[in-house]
Design a protein around this motif. Structure first.
Motif: not given
Length: 415
Positions: A92, A347, A350-351, A378-379, A381-383, A385
């Motif tokens: 982040d 991001p 997504l968060d 979703l988690q 996909e967040r990876e 980034y």
């Protein structure tokens, strides 16, 4: 200046141990004295009598405040820096920016600038707009965190050399002129960023084919043979085009600029404190154009263009005005990092979705199995980034230091 990750790794190297959590990597319990020293700018008075209740209360308050401060930093550290098989990677970036505000010198910015031009002395903002491409993210000098992005930018903007192949074989006849003129025609028609070698050589090839047919009709074998030679050279050129001209500069953006960058995609509450304060100074001005504007409900892009409208829709004036208020530039994800996942969410979006689903699960709302599937998706996909890279728009690049030119170290000012 080392890269952002180099600096972060060096800064944290003495504190980290190979444990799963980045905050946990700090390890150990802090004494009240250590906690007090961690509270920046808050030095306790000399304690001459430890039995004095007022002194003890003061020490406890300092330790409690420091503990809260450390917990916030540890939370940001867990989000900002991720330990994996490749070492420390950025997660982040907003959390990392908050850390940088609290720990000066944690985060630097080594970046790259690709250009068809030869920079002399230092970067000059007056040169922006003279062939540097579209200023889609505000007026300023553009730099890329990823050298591959800057290299691509250099290649796109640099005019190709149309006189020889990569092997140094000279092109015969009128072929260099035809390639050069066709390139200029396509740039005028489609723009420099939409013009490439393939388009130019294809169009010239079609023209040579027509000339060869015309030569046969005219029974002019000399014309035909010369055109056939150019067609052969064109095939060689297409197979082995010379490298693009232009230059790739490695630079150091001043450390203090980084927390003062407007984050293009992030909402107001995700901007750094210093940027939020500058935006609040801008708000009364843009309210003159639109009284209903609320900057706390806008992202960086919306704020920039609202201020640009206030400055007469002049991007030069908008960037100049923001720079005077302490906003040193703009930071945005490069094309390869923007929406890499399959749902096209940023991001931040997504968060927000992930947090919302977690709250629903904790409260026992909705279908648990459905929510858990959505959360996992979703988690995942967040990876994607984890290893995002950014571009920077620096409003006044005068203090940006050039470190290398085409991988060669630069000492002092460039000639």
């Amino acid at each position: 200046m080392a890269s952002l990750l180099d600096l972060a790794q060096a800064r944290l190297g003495g504190l980290l141990a190979p444990r799963p959590s980045m905050a946990g990597l700090l390890g150990g319990q802090r004494t009240q004295a250590n906690l007090a020293s961690a509270l920046q700018g808050y030095t306790p008075p000399q304690m001459t009598a430890m039995t004095n209740p007022q002194v003890m209360d003061y020490a406890r308050n300092v330790a409690q405040s420091a503990q809260q401060n450390l917990q916030t930093q540890m939370s940001d550290l867990d989000k900002a820096l991720i330990m994996d098989q490749g070492g420390i990677n950025v997660g982040d970036r907003q959390a990392l920016a908050r850390l940088m505000e609290q720990v000066p010198g944690l985060m630097g910015a080594t970046a790259y600038h690709g250009t068809p031009h030869n920079i002399r002395g230092q970067f000059d903002i007056s040169k922006v707009g003279t062939g540097e491409g579209a200023q889609a993210y505000g007026h300023g000098m553009y730099f890329a965190e990823n050298p591959a992005v800057a290299t691509q930018y250099k290649n796109i903007l640099s005019k190709p050399e149309f006189t020889k192949t990569a092997e140094g074989v000279e092109l015969r006849g009128q072929l260099p002129r035809m390639l050069d003129e066709t390139y200029s025609e396509l740039v005028a028609k489609n723009g420099i960023q939409q013009t490439n070698y393939g388009d130019v050589t294809d169009l010239v090839g079609q023209r040579l084919d027509r000339q060869m047919k015309d030569a046969l009709k005219a029974n002019d074998m000399d014309w035909y043979n010369k055109t056939a030679d150019m067609k052969l050279d064109l095939a060689r050129f297409k197979e082995n085009p010379p490298p693009n001209v232009g230059n790739l500069y490695k630079v150091d953006i001043p450390d203090e600029y980084i927390p003062n960058m407007l984050s293009w995609d992030e909402p107001f509450n995700k901007q750094t404190k210093s940027v939020q304060e500058a935006i609040k100074q801008i708000e009364p001005k843009i309210k003159k154009i639109n009284p209903d504007i609320d900057v706390e409900k806008m992202n960086g892009k919306q704020i920039y263009f609202a201020y640009q409208q206030y400055r007469g829709n002049n991007p030069d004036f908008a960037s100049e005005g923001m720079n005077e208020l302490g906003i040193k530039g703009i930071r945005y994800l490069d094309q390869g990092s923007r929406n890499p996942g399959f749902s096209s969410l940023t991001p931040t979006q997504l968060d927000a979705r992930i947090d919302g689903i977690k709250e629903s699960l904790d409260a026992g709302l909705g279908n648990k199995q459905v929510l858990e599937r959505q959360l996992k998706s979703l988690q995942t996909e967040r990876e994607t980034y984890k290893n995002m890279t950014s571009n920077f728009v620096v409003f006044d690049p005068t203090d940006v230091k050039i470190l290398e030119k085409n991988s060669q170290k630069v000492e002092g000012l460039l000639d």
